[in-house]
Scaffold this active site. Structure first.
Site, PDB file in Angstrom:
ATOM      1  N   THR A  96      59.640  32.480  45.648  1.00 18.87           N
ATOM      2  CA  THR A  96      59.570  31.164  46.264  1.00 18.87           C
ATOM      3  C   THR A  96      59.186  30.055  45.294  1.00 18.87           C
ATOM      4  O   THR A  96      58.436  30.289  44.346  1.00 18.87           O
ATOM      5  CB  THR A  96      58.527  31.195  47.417  1.00 18.87           C
ATOM      6  OG1 THR A  96      58.183  29.853  47.772  1.00 18.87           O
ATOM      7  CG2 THR A  96      57.241  31.904  47.015  1.00 18.87           C
ATOM      8  N   GLU A 146      57.075  27.989  45.946  1.00 20.47           N
ATOM      9  CA  GLU A 146      55.619  27.830  46.048  1.00 20.47           C
ATOM     10  C   GLU A 146      54.916  28.376  44.809  1.00 20.47           C
ATOM     11  O   GLU A 146      53.762  28.028  44.537  1.00 20.47           O
ATOM     12  CB  GLU A 146      55.087  28.538  47.305  1.00 20.47           C
ATOM     13  CG  GLU A 146      55.344  27.788  48.587  1.00 20.47           C
ATOM     14  CD  GLU A 146      54.581  26.463  48.667  1.00 20.47           C
ATOM     15  OE1 GLU A 146      53.353  26.482  48.697  1.00 20.47           O
ATOM     16  OE2 GLU A 146      55.234  25.406  48.687  1.00 20.47           O
ATOM     17  N   TYR A 182      49.215  32.560  50.047  1.00 14.78           N
ATOM     18  CA  TYR A 182      50.624  32.969  50.145  1.00 14.78           C
ATOM     19  C   TYR A 182      51.273  32.985  48.769  1.00 14.78           C
ATOM     20  O   TYR A 182      51.893  33.968  48.355  1.00 14.78           O
ATOM     21  CB  TYR A 182      51.371  32.003  51.084  1.00 14.78           C
ATOM     22  CG  TYR A 182      52.884  32.112  51.025  1.00 14.78           C
ATOM     23  CD1 TYR A 182      53.555  33.138  51.677  1.00 14.78           C
ATOM     24  CD2 TYR A 182      53.645  31.172  50.310  1.00 14.78           C
ATOM     25  CE1 TYR A 182      54.947  33.236  51.613  1.00 14.78           C
ATOM     26  CE2 TYR A 182      55.027  31.259  50.256  1.00 14.78           C
ATOM     27  CZ  TYR A 182      55.674  32.295  50.906  1.00 14.78           C
ATOM     28  OH  TYR A 182      57.033  32.389  50.845  1.00 14.78           O
ATOM     29  N   LYS A 185      52.715  36.055  46.484  1.00 11.13           N
ATOM     30  CA  LYS A 185      54.118  36.075  46.034  1.00 11.13           C
ATOM     31  C   LYS A 185      54.208  36.138  44.508  1.00 11.13           C
ATOM     32  O   LYS A 185      55.189  36.619  43.962  1.00 11.13           O
ATOM     33  CB  LYS A 185      54.849  34.841  46.565  1.00 11.13           C
ATOM     34  CG  LYS A 185      55.166  34.909  48.066  1.00 11.13           C
ATOM     35  CD  LYS A 185      56.379  35.800  48.337  1.00 11.13           C
ATOM     36  CE  LYS A 185      56.844  35.718  49.780  1.00 11.13           C
ATOM     37  NZ  LYS A 185      58.047  36.523  50.035  1.00 11.13           N
TER      38      LYS A 185
END
Ligand code: NDP
Ligand code: GDR
Length: 370
Positions: free
Chosen positions: A132, A134, A156, A160
Site C-alpha cells: 500500500t 500507506e 496498519y 504492511k
C-alpha cells in the site's frame, strides 16, 4: 486452466478480482471468514451452489490468523497463484486494534509465504501481496515511486511494512515468485462504507434525498491519489504474469484533497457546496441546488468537522508515479476521478432511493453513517 486462491475474497478488491479471473477462465477459490451473518454481499452474483458439479468459484472458511487452516487449504487447492488481499484494512481503526492488525496484516502474510515454502510449492505458486501507498506515510518524496523511502504512520502501515519486506525476503531467500503491488487508494461503488470516498458519496445521496441532515468528516486537507478498483485488480493479475517477480507502484499520478472530493461528489447530485470557516470550525454550505425536489435550501449547512475523525498521525499527501508499470507491463488506468465519482454517486443515489421508498412505506431504514 489456472487455479487462483484469493484471501479477502469478500472485500472490494476480492470481488472485482474474482470477476476478472473468472472472465479469464480461472478456477477461483476464495477464503471467507466465519461471521454471525452473511458477509458475501459483494460476491453473491458469482456464488455457485456447493451441490453443483464443476464449479469454478469455490469458497472456504478460513482466517489469516490461523496457519493450520492456510496450510491445509493451500495443500488441498494447489493454487498456481495466490492473491493475499485479506487484511484489517482501515487505517484509523488500526489505532484501536493494533495487535490484531499486526497479526492479520503482518503475520498473516508470513503465514501464506511460509505455507507455500513448507509445502514445497515455491516453484509452482506465484504470490501477490497487497502492499500500500500507506507505506510512504510521512512525505519523503513526491511523486512516490518504487524507490521512495518508507515512513509508515499507523499500526496498519507498520504491519504492511513487515508484510512488504517478508515478501521481498522470501523472494530473495527461496527464489519464490512473490511480488508487492504498492497500490494507491482505489475506490468503487462497492467500497467499504467507512472509507472517506464512500462515506461522502453515500452521505451526498442521503442528504439530497432528505435521509440525512449532515455529513461529519475529519481532515479535509488530506490529499489522495484515487483510482478505480477495476483498473487496479487488472494490474494485480498482470504483476503475476510478468517475466520476473518484482514490486510495482500502481497509481493515477493525480492527487486531490478530501474537500475537493466532497465538492465533486455533491456536484454529481446537482448540489453546489461552498466551504466557510477554518480548522475544526469549517463547514460546508449549499450554494445552490438544481433539483427543486431535493428541497435543499441555499445556505443550509450540510457538512461539519468532527475531531474524532482526525488520526493520531496522518498521511498528508499521496501521489504515485506508475511509470514502471506503464513502461514494462503496459498498464494504463481506464477511469479518471470524474468517472469514478459519477459511478459511485449514480450507484449510491439508486441505493438511497430504495431506502427512501422503504422508509415511505413504513420500514425502519439504516441510520448508521459513520
Ligand atoms: P476490504 O476492507 O474491502 O477487504 C478486506 C478483506 O479482508 C475482506 O474480505 C475481509 O473479510 C478480509 N479479512 C479481514 N480480516 C481478515 C482475517 N483475519 N482473515 C482473513 N480475511 C480477513 O479491503 P480492499 O478490498 O479495499 O483491499 C484489499 C487489500 O488491499 C487489503 O489488504 C488492503 O489493505 C489493501 N489495499 C487496499 C487499497 C485500497 O485503496 N482499497 C490500497 C492499497 C492496499 P470480511 O469481509 O469478513 O471483513
Ligand atoms: P486511507 O483511506 O486512510 O487513505 O486508507 P480513508 O478513505 O480512510 O482516508 C483517506 C483520507 O481521508 C481523511 N478523512 C477521513 N477518512 C475517513 N475514513 N473518515 C472520515 O470521516 C474522514 N475525514 C477525513 C483521512 O484522514 C485520510 O487522510 C485506504 C485504505 O483502503 C487502506 O487499506 C489502503 O492501504 C490505503 O487507502 C491506500
Amino acid at each position: 486452466m489456472k487455479t487462483a486462491l484469493i484471501t479477502g475474497v469478500t472485500g472490494q478488491d476480492g470481488a472485482y478480482l474474482s470477476e476478472f479471473l473468472l472472465g479469464k477462465g480461472y478456477i477461483v477459490h476464495g477464503i471467507k471468514r466465519r461471521t454471525s451473518q452473511f458477509n458475501t454481499e459483494r460476491i453473491d452474483h458469482l456464488y455457485q451452489d456447493p451441490h453443483e458439479q464443476n464449479r469454478n468459484f469455490i469458497l472456504h472458511y478460513g482466517d489469516l490468523t490461523d496457519s493450520t487452516n492456510l496450510i491445509r487449504l493451500i495443500q488441498q487447492i494447489q493454487p498456481d497463484e495466490i492473491y493475499n488481499l485479506g487484511a484489517m484494512s482501515h487505517v484509523q481503526v488500526s489505532f484501536e486494534i493494533p495487535e490484531y492488525t499486526g497479526n492479520t496484516d503482518g503475520l498473516g502474510t508470513l503465514r501464506i509465504l511460509e505455507a507455500v515454502r513448507l509445502l514445497g510449492m515455491e516453484k509452482q505458486t506465484r504470490i501477490y501481496q497487497a502492499s500500500t501507498s500507506e507505506l510512504y506515510g510521512k512525505v519523503q518524496e513526491v511523486p512516490q515511486t518504487e524507490t521512495t523511502p518508507f515512513y509508515p504512520r499507523s499500526p496498519y502501515a507498520v504491519a504492511k511494512l513487515y508484510a512488504y519486506w517478508m515478501t521481498v525476503n522470501y523472494r530473495e531467500a527461496y527464489n519464490m515468485f512473490a511480488c508487492n503491488g504498492i497500490l494507491f487508494n482505489h475506490e468503487s461503488p462497492i467500497r467499504g462504507e467507512t472509507f472517506v470516498t464512500r462515506k461522502i458519496t453515500r452521505a451526498a445521496a442521503r442528504i439530497a434525498l432528505g435521509l440525512q441532515e449532515k455529513l461529519y468528516l475529519g481532515n479535509l486537507d488530506a490529499r489522495r491519489d484515487w483510482g478505480h478498483a477495476k483498473d487496479y485488480v487488472r494490474m494485480m493479475w498482470m504483476i503475476l504474469q510478468a517475466e520476473e517477480p518484482e514490486d510495482w507502484v500502481i497509481a493515477t499520478g493525480k492527487t486531490t484533497t478530501v474537500r475537493d472530493f466532497v465538492k465533486m461528489a455533491f456536484a454529481e447530485a446537482g448540489i453546489k457546496i461552498r466551504f466557510e470557516g477554518v480548522g475544526i470550525e469549517e463547514v460546508g454550505i449549499v450554494e445552490n441546488c438544481s433539483f427543486p425536489e431535493y428541497q435543499l435550501a441555499e445556505g443550509k449547512e450540510v457538512l461539519a468537522i468532527d475531531p474524532k475523525y482526525f488520526r493520531p498521525t496522518e498521511v498528508d499527501l499521496l501521489v504515485g508515479n506508475a511509470e514502471k508499470a506503464n513502461k514494462k507491463l503496459g498498464w494504463i488506468p481506464e477511469y479518471g476521478l470524474n468517472d469514478l465519482i459519477r459511478e459511485m454517486m449514480e450507484s449510491d443515489l439508486l441505493l438511497m432511493q430504495k431506502e427512501q421508498y422503504l422508509k415511505d412505506v413504513g420500514y425502519k431504514v439504516l441510520n448508521y453513517f459513520e
